[in-house]
Design an enzyme around this catalytic site. Structure first.
Site, PDB file in Angstrom:
ATOM      1  N   ASN A   1      30.552 -54.529  90.470  1.00  0.00           N
ATOM      2  CA  ASN A   1      31.740 -54.482  91.340  1.00  0.00           C
ATOM      3  C   ASN A   1      32.175 -55.873  91.812  1.00  0.00           C
ATOM      4  O   ASN A   1      32.298 -56.140  92.997  1.00  0.00           O
ATOM      5  CB  ASN A   1      31.522 -53.535  92.537  1.00  0.00           C
ATOM      6  CG  ASN A   1      30.378 -53.953  93.445  1.00  0.00           C
ATOM      7  OD1 ASN A   1      29.436 -54.623  93.010  1.00  0.00           O
ATOM      8  ND2 ASN A   1      30.448 -53.568  94.710  1.00  0.00           N
TER       9      ASN A   1
ATOM     10  N   ALA B   1      30.839 -53.439 104.090  1.00  0.00           N
ATOM     11  CA  ALA B   1      29.597 -52.667 103.982  1.00  0.00           C
ATOM     12  C   ALA B   1      28.616 -53.399 103.087  1.00  0.00           C
ATOM     13  O   ALA B   1      28.992 -53.837 101.998  1.00  0.00           O
ATOM     14  CB  ALA B   1      29.910 -51.295 103.387  1.00  0.00           C
TER      15      ALA B   1
ATOM     16  N   HIS C   1      23.234 -56.239  93.904  1.00  0.00           N
ATOM     17  CA  HIS C   1      24.507 -56.980  93.868  1.00  0.00           C
ATOM     18  C   HIS C   1      24.203 -58.469  93.907  1.00  0.00           C
ATOM     19  O   HIS C   1      23.673 -58.960  94.903  1.00  0.00           O
ATOM     20  CB  HIS C   1      25.390 -56.608  95.066  1.00  0.00           C
ATOM     21  CG  HIS C   1      25.743 -55.162  95.101  1.00  0.00           C
ATOM     22  ND1 HIS C   1      26.860 -54.654  94.477  1.00  0.00           N
ATOM     23  CD2 HIS C   1      25.108 -54.086  95.648  1.00  0.00           C
ATOM     24  CE1 HIS C   1      26.909 -53.339  94.651  1.00  0.00           C
ATOM     25  NE2 HIS C   1      25.848 -52.968  95.355  1.00  0.00           N
ATOM     26  N   LEU C   2      24.532 -59.165  92.832  1.00  0.00           N
ATOM     27  CA  LEU C   2      24.310 -60.614  92.806  1.00  0.00           C
ATOM     28  C   LEU C   2      25.595 -61.393  93.057  1.00  0.00           C
ATOM     29  O   LEU C   2      25.548 -62.603  93.271  1.00  0.00           O
ATOM     30  CB  LEU C   2      23.725 -61.047  91.454  1.00  0.00           C
ATOM     31  CG  LEU C   2      22.245 -60.779  91.215  1.00  0.00           C
ATOM     32  CD1 LEU C   2      21.852 -61.231  89.809  1.00  0.00           C
ATOM     33  CD2 LEU C   2      21.374 -61.474  92.252  1.00  0.00           C
TER      34      LEU C   2
ATOM     35  N   LEU D   1      27.110 -48.764 102.832  1.00  0.00           N
ATOM     36  CA  LEU D   1      27.533 -47.473 102.298  1.00  0.00           C
ATOM     37  C   LEU D   1      26.585 -47.065 101.170  1.00  0.00           C
ATOM     38  O   LEU D   1      26.187 -47.930 100.394  1.00  0.00           O
ATOM     39  CB  LEU D   1      28.972 -47.550 101.776  1.00  0.00           C
ATOM     40  CG  LEU D   1      30.025 -47.652 102.891  1.00  0.00           C
ATOM     41  CD1 LEU D   1      31.380 -47.995 102.309  1.00  0.00           C
ATOM     42  CD2 LEU D   1      30.089 -46.355 103.694  1.00  0.00           C
TER      43      LEU D   1
ATOM     44  N   LYS E   1      28.442 -47.557  85.521  1.00  0.00           N
ATOM     45  CA  LYS E   1      28.460 -47.238  86.951  1.00  0.00           C
ATOM     46  C   LYS E   1      29.745 -46.523  87.345  1.00  0.00           C
ATOM     47  O   LYS E   1      30.839 -47.010  87.078  1.00  0.00           O
ATOM     48  CB  LYS E   1      28.350 -48.562  87.717  1.00  0.00           C
ATOM     49  CG  LYS E   1      28.484 -48.431  89.213  1.00  0.00           C
ATOM     50  CD  LYS E   1      27.220 -47.910  89.852  1.00  0.00           C
ATOM     51  CE  LYS E   1      27.465 -47.584  91.311  1.00  0.00           C
ATOM     52  NZ  LYS E   1      26.454 -48.137  92.194  1.00  0.00           N
TER      53      LYS E   1
ATOM     54  N   HIS F   1      18.964 -51.529  91.514  1.00  0.00           N
ATOM     55  CA  HIS F   1      20.334 -51.539  92.049  1.00  0.00           C
ATOM     56  C   HIS F   1      20.496 -52.816  92.869  1.00  0.00           C
ATOM     57  O   HIS F   1      19.987 -52.915  93.980  1.00  0.00           O
ATOM     58  CB  HIS F   1      20.583 -50.305  92.930  1.00  0.00           C
ATOM     59  CG  HIS F   1      21.969 -50.238  93.521  1.00  0.00           C
ATOM     60  ND1 HIS F   1      22.664 -49.054  93.628  1.00  0.00           N
ATOM     61  CD2 HIS F   1      22.784 -51.178  94.035  1.00  0.00           C
ATOM     62  CE1 HIS F   1      23.839 -49.279  94.188  1.00  0.00           C
ATOM     63  NE2 HIS F   1      23.937 -50.566  94.446  1.00  0.00           N
TER      64      HIS F   1
ATOM     65  N   HIS G   1      21.181 -45.081  95.650  1.00  0.00           N
ATOM     66  CA  HIS G   1      21.057 -45.173  97.106  1.00  0.00           C
ATOM     67  C   HIS G   1      21.208 -43.802  97.790  1.00  0.00           C
ATOM     68  O   HIS G   1      22.112 -43.588  98.578  1.00  0.00           O
ATOM     69  CB  HIS G   1      21.976 -46.224  97.716  1.00  0.00           C
ATOM     70  CG  HIS G   1      23.410 -46.260  97.248  1.00  0.00           C
ATOM     71  ND1 HIS G   1      24.143 -45.134  97.026  1.00  0.00           N
ATOM     72  CD2 HIS G   1      24.231 -47.311  96.994  1.00  0.00           C
ATOM     73  CE1 HIS G   1      25.357 -45.489  96.646  1.00  0.00           C
ATOM     74  NE2 HIS G   1      25.440 -46.797  96.615  1.00  0.00           N
TER      75      HIS G   1
ATOM     76  N   HIS H   1      27.682 -43.949  92.522  1.00  0.00           N
ATOM     77  CA  HIS H   1      27.805 -44.072  93.974  1.00  0.00           C
ATOM     78  C   HIS H   1      28.279 -42.697  94.421  1.00  0.00           C
ATOM     79  O   HIS H   1      29.453 -42.364  94.274  1.00  0.00           O
ATOM     80  CB  HIS H   1      28.795 -45.176  94.363  1.00  0.00           C
ATOM     81  CG  HIS H   1      28.967 -45.276  95.847  1.00  0.00           C
ATOM     82  ND1 HIS H   1      28.478 -46.323  96.594  1.00  0.00           N
ATOM     83  CD2 HIS H   1      29.524 -44.422  96.741  1.00  0.00           C
ATOM     84  CE1 HIS H   1      28.745 -46.108  97.872  1.00  0.00           C
ATOM     85  NE2 HIS H   1      29.380 -44.964  97.987  1.00  0.00           N
TER      86      HIS H   1
HETATM   87  N1  LIG Z   1      26.070 -50.720  99.602  1.00  0.00           N
HETATM   88  C1  LIG Z   1      27.051 -51.320 100.243  1.00  0.00           C
HETATM   89  O1  LIG Z   1      27.221 -51.103 101.440  1.00  0.00           O
HETATM   90  N2  LIG Z   1      27.866 -52.187  99.631  1.00  0.00           N
HETATM   91  C2  LIG Z   1      27.888 -52.517  98.226  1.00  0.00           C
HETATM   92  C3  LIG Z   1      28.544 -51.485  97.387  1.00  0.00           C
HETATM   93  C4  LIG Z   1      27.741 -50.213  97.185  1.00  0.00           C
HETATM   94  O2  LIG Z   1      26.648 -50.226  96.643  1.00  0.00           O
HETATM   95  O3  LIG Z   1      28.235 -49.131  97.551  1.00  0.00           O
HETATM   96  C5  LIG Z   1      28.608 -53.844  98.068  1.00  0.00           C
HETATM   97  O4  LIG Z   1      28.942 -54.210  96.929  1.00  0.00           O
HETATM   98  O5  LIG Z   1      28.835 -54.537  99.051  1.00  0.00           O
HETATM   99 ZN   LIG Z   2      25.298 -51.117  95.779  1.00  0.00          ZN
HETATM  100 ZN   LIG Z   3      27.197 -47.838  96.225  1.00  0.00          ZN
END
Ligand SMILES: NC(=O)N[C@@H](CC(=O)O)C(=O)O
Ligand SMILES: [Zn+2]
Ligand SMILES: [Zn+2]
Length: 348
Positions: A41, A263, A15-16, A219, A99, A13, A174, A136
């Protein structure tokens, strides 16, 4: 010097982002991890197989020379997602999972799903072809307290969905609560959970005690200490249903340090050092490989990586930068609030 050698880990998991941020963060993952499930996202989100093809190319282009890294692409489920497009993406090997973001649950989730009924045709097709759904797992209705959103999601969305479509493979991403851990353990199959590095380390005090600390806000939000302990127990148990998904989620500092901060916690750069610390503390260094390198591939139907990495424990604390500089701006690095002594030994 104490050291441990494990198969090269994967991040299930991640985010890039895109553009300058992508270029600024990718090496922190690809230096250590062989593969990662890439979250869709973006703005606008990655919703079609064509979007995912183009995004994958941008990721590979941003990869530093000499790094071997495989981005595993996901599609952002909307109420208009085409089952045929999802199937074509899965058949071609491009798409590893779809997702589900409940609309409004987290960063860039406004295009997510409001009415699960509208997503059923896609979910049925995924169940048929064996494509996993990553969720999520939080409800978004304002009457539900933010600390209860995961538990209520399990009862009101996830469990009904799994009863209706027991063949659907679901990753609860998560996981932040003992409720989530218990629910996964009780499942008869087709359910697994990823756990982040930071949720093994912080509880909600980190965000709120002694002043409001935006760099610990993510989050699902960190919960009480008993939940952190349940996550730790699951992660170090070796149970194949639990594996690493860092959810490393970079935001530039101005977007975190403001009246309504984003977040997300950035852990890509020090995740393996933090995890070695946690697993050693739990007397479970021998389970680190299962959590970071074996359980995830088994769940997603891949072979574990052949390559190995070595983590070595040094007497002096390992120094990570407090922030990384990206073309998009500075990103604060997760501070576990204890010195780190484990370090991934750089490969020749
Ligand atoms: N985990 C987070 O707090 N933020 C993630 C989104 C997510 O995974 O819910 C994001 O893209 O910033
Ligand atoms: Zn995430
Ligand atoms: Zn998430």
């Amino acid at each position: 010097m104490q050291s441990i050698t494990i198969r090269r880990p994967d991040d299930w998991h991640l985010h890039l982002r895109d553009g300058a941020m992508l270029e600024g963060v990718i090496a922190d993952t690809s230096r250590t991890f062989a593969r990662a499930i890439i979250m869709p996202n973006l703005v606008p989100p990655v919703v079609t197989t064509a979007d995912a093809t183009a995004y994958r190319e941008r990721i590979l282009k941003a990869l530093p020379a000499g790094h071997r890294f495989q981005p595993l692409m996901t599609l952002y489920l909307t109420e208009h997602t085409s089952p045929d497009d999802v199937e074509a993406g899965a058949e071609s090997g491009l798409i590893t999972a779809v997702k589900l973001y409940p609309a409004g649950a987290t960063t860039n989730s406004h295009g997510g799903v409001r009415d699960m009924e509208k997503a059923m045709p896609v979910l049925e097709r995924m169940a048929k072809i064996g494509l996993p759904l990553c969720v999520h797992g939080e409800v978004t209705t304002p009457d539900v307290d933010i600390f209860d959103r995961e538990a209520v999601f399990i009862d009101t969305v996830l469990d009904p969905l799994r009863r209706r479509l027991p063949e659907l493979k679901v990753t609860m991403e998560h996981v932040t609560t003992a409720d989530g851990i218990d629910y996964i353990k009780a499942a008869k199959g087709n359910l697994a959970g990823s756990i982040t590095t930071h949720h093994l380390i912080i509880n909600r005090n980190a965000i709120l005690v002694g002043g409001i600390r935006p760099h610990y806000y993510c989050l699902p939000v960190a919960k009480r200490e008993n939940h952190r302990l349940a996550l730790r127990a699951a992660a170090v148990s070796g149970d194949s249903r639990f594996f690493l998904g860092t959810d490393s989620a970079p935001h530039v500092d101005p977007l975190k340090e403001c009246a309504c901060g984003c977040a997300g916690i950035y852990t890509s750069i020090n995740t393996m050092s933090c995890l070695a610390h946690v697993f050693e503390e739990e007397g479970a260094l021998d389970k680190l490989e299962a959590f970071a390198s074996l359980n995830g591939p088994a769940w997603y139907g891949f072979q574990p990586n052949e390559e190995r990495i070595t983590l070595a424990k040094q007497a002096e604390p390992v120094v990570f930068p407090a922030k990384i500089e990206t073309g998009a701006g500075p990103v604060t690095v997760f501070d576990p609030m204890f010195p780190l002594h484990w370090q991934v030994v750089p490969q020749a």
